[in-house]
Design a protein around this motif. Structure first.
Motif, PDB file in Angstrom:
ATOM      1  N   MET A  11      65.887  12.498 122.875  1.00  0.00           N
ATOM      2  CA  MET A  11      65.343  13.848 122.926  1.00  0.00           C
ATOM      3  C   MET A  11      66.424  14.814 122.473  1.00  0.00           C
ATOM      4  N   THR A  12      66.011  15.813 121.724  1.00  0.00           N
ATOM      5  CA  THR A  12      66.937  16.858 121.282  1.00  0.00           C
ATOM      6  C   THR A  12      66.636  18.135 122.044  1.00  0.00           C
ATOM      7  N   LEU A  13      67.695  18.752 122.535  1.00  0.00           N
ATOM      8  CA  LEU A  13      67.589  20.054 123.190  1.00  0.00           C
ATOM      9  C   LEU A  13      68.252  21.073 122.280  1.00  0.00           C
ATOM     10  N   TYR A  14      67.482  22.068 121.869  1.00  0.00           N
ATOM     11  CA  TYR A  14      68.008  23.212 121.130  1.00  0.00           C
ATOM     12  C   TYR A  14      68.074  24.335 122.155  1.00  0.00           C
ATOM     13  N   ILE A  15      69.271  24.797 122.467  1.00  0.00           N
ATOM     14  CA  ILE A  15      69.390  25.842 123.472  1.00  0.00           C
ATOM     15  C   ILE A  15      70.270  26.972 122.954  1.00  0.00           C
ATOM     16  N   TRP A  16      69.691  28.157 122.968  1.00  0.00           N
ATOM     17  CA  TRP A  16      70.388  29.353 122.529  1.00  0.00           C
ATOM     18  C   TRP A  16      70.961  30.071 123.753  1.00  0.00           C
ATOM     19  N   ARG A  17      72.171  30.588 123.602  1.00  0.00           N
ATOM     20  CA  ARG A  17      72.694  31.461 124.653  1.00  0.00           C
ATOM     21  C   ARG A  17      72.058  32.833 124.459  1.00  0.00           C
ATOM     22  N   HIS A  18      71.717  33.456 125.537  1.00  0.00           N
ATOM     23  CA  HIS A  18      71.103  34.780 125.521  1.00  0.00           C
ATOM     24  C   HIS A  18      71.995  35.797 124.786  1.00  0.00           C
ATOM     25  N   PRO A  19      71.443  36.946 124.391  1.00  0.00           N
ATOM     26  CA  PRO A  19      72.263  37.986 123.764  1.00  0.00           C
ATOM     27  C   PRO A  19      73.250  38.608 124.770  1.00  0.00           C
ATOM     28  N   LYS A  20      74.257  39.272 124.228  1.00  0.00           N
ATOM     29  CA  LYS A  20      75.281  39.903 125.064  1.00  0.00           C
ATOM     30  C   LYS A  20      74.652  41.009 125.917  1.00  0.00           C
ATOM     31  N   GLY A  34      60.982  11.536 126.396  1.00  0.00           N
ATOM     32  CA  GLY A  34      62.224  11.424 125.642  1.00  0.00           C
ATOM     33  C   GLY A  34      62.072  11.633 124.148  1.00  0.00           C
ATOM     34  N   LEU A  35      60.909  12.134 123.691  1.00  0.00           N
ATOM     35  CA  LEU A  35      60.645  12.210 122.257  1.00  0.00           C
ATOM     36  C   LEU A  35      60.650  13.621 121.682  1.00  0.00           C
ATOM     37  N   ALA A  36      59.826  14.495 122.215  1.00  0.00           N
ATOM     38  CA  ALA A  36      59.662  15.822 121.622  1.00  0.00           C
ATOM     39  C   ALA A  36      60.901  16.687 121.850  1.00  0.00           C
ATOM     40  N   PRO A  37      61.262  17.486 120.851  1.00  0.00           N
ATOM     41  CA  PRO A  37      62.399  18.391 121.034  1.00  0.00           C
ATOM     42  C   PRO A  37      62.064  19.484 122.043  1.00  0.00           C
ATOM     43  N   ILE A  38      63.079  19.933 122.746  1.00  0.00           N
ATOM     44  CA  ILE A  38      62.937  20.997 123.735  1.00  0.00           C
ATOM     45  C   ILE A  38      63.710  22.207 123.225  1.00  0.00           C
ATOM     46  N   LEU A  39      63.111  23.381 123.321  1.00  0.00           N
ATOM     47  CA  LEU A  39      63.764  24.628 122.950  1.00  0.00           C
ATOM     48  C   LEU A  39      63.944  25.460 124.210  1.00  0.00           C
ATOM     49  N   ALA A  40      65.131  26.055 124.371  1.00  0.00           N
ATOM     50  CA  ALA A  40      65.406  26.836 125.572  1.00  0.00           C
ATOM     51  C   ALA A  40      66.354  27.985 125.260  1.00  0.00           C
ATOM     52  N   ILE A  41      66.348  28.958 126.151  1.00  0.00           N
ATOM     53  CA  ILE A  41      67.299  30.063 126.102  1.00  0.00           C
ATOM     54  C   ILE A  41      68.026  30.043 127.438  1.00  0.00           C
ATOM     55  N   GLY A  42      69.345  29.872 127.375  1.00  0.00           N
ATOM     56  CA  GLY A  42      70.102  29.706 128.603  1.00  0.00           C
ATOM     57  C   GLY A  42      71.355  30.554 128.657  1.00  0.00           C
ATOM     58  N   HIS A  43      72.288  30.081 129.448  1.00  0.00           N
ATOM     59  CA  HIS A  43      73.502  30.800 129.797  1.00  0.00           C
ATOM     60  C   HIS A  43      74.715  29.916 129.535  1.00  0.00           C
ATOM     61  N   ALA A  44      75.864  30.547 129.334  1.00  0.00           N
ATOM     62  CA  ALA A  44      77.078  29.836 128.920  1.00  0.00           C
ATOM     63  C   ALA A  44      77.460  28.689 129.855  1.00  0.00           C
ATOM     64  N   GLY A  45      77.514  28.944 131.157  1.00  0.00           N
ATOM     65  CA  GLY A  45      77.906  27.890 132.103  1.00  0.00           C
ATOM     66  C   GLY A  45      76.914  26.737 132.094  1.00  0.00           C
ATOM     67  N   TRP A  46      75.638  27.063 132.058  1.00  0.00           N
ATOM     68  CA  TRP A  46      74.584  26.043 132.040  1.00  0.00           C
ATOM     69  C   TRP A  46      74.705  25.200 130.775  1.00  0.00           C
ATOM     70  N   ILE A  47      74.857  25.876 129.629  1.00  0.00           N
ATOM     71  CA  ILE A  47      74.943  25.169 128.353  1.00  0.00           C
ATOM     72  C   ILE A  47      76.176  24.269 128.325  1.00  0.00           C
TER      73      ILE A  47
END
Length: 187
Positions: free
Chosen positions: A1-10, A138-151
């Motif tokens: 599984m691929t997780l694409y996770i962006w850190r939120h804006p400043k 375990g197959l489909a990609p997951i997209l998320a918006i998270g935080h620095a410590g979590w990432i």
């Protein structure tokens, strides 16, 4: 599984402050800019229009903008940043030096009053990853918006490493708006 996770804006007015689960505001233009980048990324890579966000507004509001653009937006409390307890929202210089020293001396297990330890954050991150892994088989990609410590915790887990025992082993944070790609196998 691929997780694409962006850190939120400043967020606004947070320089020099301990920000974990403090719910701080972000300029609307920055929220829209990140939503637009995520939308383009999803379109370019033909990914599902499903986004996971934390309940903190610096993540949640990007998800809400994407929801207005046809995304399914799921709020997961497990995606929130580490809870710094009584430190949260304070200027770092206001936190007693002895408390910072205690944290550095027991980096993995120290928790500020009312907060969580790094070990607890890692357990929360791993628990959420296992849930989405199972839901997606375990197959489909997951997209998320998270935080620095979590990432950072997710990256360390994906690399098969343990919780850092000393502060010097904590890697540099991802930048605001940065996308991290994690390949997860059987977390």
């Amino acid at each position: 599984m691929t997780l694409y996770i962006w850190r939120h804006p400043k967020p606004m007015a947070t320089d020099g402050r301990c920000i974990g689960q403090s719910d701080v505001a972000v300029d609307m233009r920055k929220l829209k800019r990140l939503a637009h980048r995520i939308e383009r990324f999803v379109r370019r890579h033909q990914l599902p229009k499903v986004i996971w966000v934390s309940p903190l507004q610096r993540s949640l509001k990007v998800g809400q903008i994407l929801a207005q653009r046809g995304f399914a937006c799921h709020v997961a409390p497990e995606l929130a940043e580490i809870n710094f307890g009584k430190w949260d929202g304070q200027d770092w210089v206001q936190i007693a030096k002895q408390e910072i020293d205690d944290w550095c001396a027991d980096f993995a297990h120290f928790a500020p009053d009312g907060g969580e330890s790094l070990q607890q954050l890692f357990e929360r991150v791993e628990g959420w990853l296992k849930i989405v892994w199972a839901e997606q088989n375990g197959l489909a990609p997951i997209l998320a918006i998270g935080h620095a410590g979590w990432i950072t915790a997710a990256k360390i887990l994906a690399a098969g490493h343990e919780v850092p025992k000393i502060a010097a082993d904590w890697p540099a944070s991802v930048t605001y708006g940065e996308c991290s790609y994690l390949t997860l196998s059987g977390i």
